[in-house]
Design a protein around this motif. Structure first.
Motif: not given
Length: 287
Positions: A152-163
């Motif tokens: 969850k936390i890894a996906s959230a960090a990566v998603a914030m970079f992609e967005n």
């Protein structure tokens, strides 16, 4: 004198009990360290294969540039900070938190310029108490974590970079060398550096629906895998640091027991000498 002897005897007993506890904790930490090392080694082939496929795609699709591989002007920086949930691990948490705080102080002038994803209750409590901006947190991880525990936390960090909510992402953890050596490490996670293709291994892959779409799906997974690999190294470092700390505590307890025993023997000898002197003095008085 008798009261002093009882106090020293009580100190010896309590110190022996503490030595038993620290010795047991050292053995438990050694077992957990071995498990986490084995888990880290087992995860490497998966990460290596993803890296190989990404390198193959990147080298074959030179015209395609994925956003996760491209640098952009930095307006906000993210930090993934990995700490422990429990203490009694020597300087494990203090070292990595000091490295992160120094990095933030050198690089940023305001809290708007960065955000922190923290793993571990020790780091979460420390940063909250000092009012650092936390974006996500994950606590209560098991001693031998799985990928699902930090997904969850890894996906959230990566998603914030992609967005484009953050423009660069750093991974902060203790790199494991041995049970007595761990290095606080702050390294860039995103944007990713394109893995170099191994020219000695020419494997031709066919991708469906297209290599670009496969690359777009693999890159976030690759970034998350790097976070998980860092977590496994951090867990090994934590148990190594705890094992060393408990070993030192056991040795210190042994030294304290030796000092207390010497003090106890001297006190007993002084008490016996005093009793003999009193007996002799009483006998001389009656003579």
């Amino acid at each position: 004198m008798a009261k002093g002897i009882r106090e020293v005897r009580s100190k010896i007993k309590s110190t022996k009990n503490m030595r038993q506890i620290t010795k047991a904790m050292k053995m438990v930490a050694a077992a957990k360290l071995r498990r986490n090392q084995e888990k880290a080694e087992a995860a490497r082939p998966y990460a290596d294969k993803i890296q190989e496929v990404i390198a193959s795609i990147a080298s074959g699709t030179s015209g395609s540039k994925h956003p996760m591989l491209q640098s952009r002007p930095v307006k906000k920086t993210g930090y993934i900070v990995i700490t422990s949930d429990r203490g009694l691990a020597g300087g494990y948490n203090a070292n990595i938190l000091r490295a992160v705080i120094n990095r933030i102080a050198e690089k940023h002038k305001s809290k708007d310029e960065y955000g922190i994803f923290v793993i571990g209750r020790k780091g979460s409590d420390f940063l909250k108490k000092r009012d650092y901006p936390l974006l996500e947190e994950a606590t209560g991880l098991p001693a031998s974590p799985s990928f699902a525990d930090i997904k969850k936390i890894a996906s959230a960090a990566v998603a914030m970079f992609e967005n484009e909510q953050i423009d660069e992402l750093y991974l902060c953890y203790n790199k494991f060398h041995s049970a007595i050596s761990q290095t606080p490490t702050v390294k860039q996670l995103l944007p990713l550096e394109a893995p170099e293709s191994n020219n000695n291994r020419t494997v031709n892959y066919e991708y469906e629906p297209s290599s670009e779409e496969v690359l777009a799906n693999l890159l976030p997974k690759y970034a998350e895998t790097l976070v998980y690999s860092a977590l496994l190294e951090a867990k090994a470092s934590e148990e190594g640091s705890r094992m060393t700390a408990m070993g030192n505590a056991t040795d210190n307890a042994t030294d304290m027991i030796s000092r207390y025993t010497l003090q106890y023997n001297r006190a007993r000898q002084a008490a016996i000498t005093q009793e003999i002197s009193e007996i002799v003095a009483g006998a001389n008085a009656q003579a």
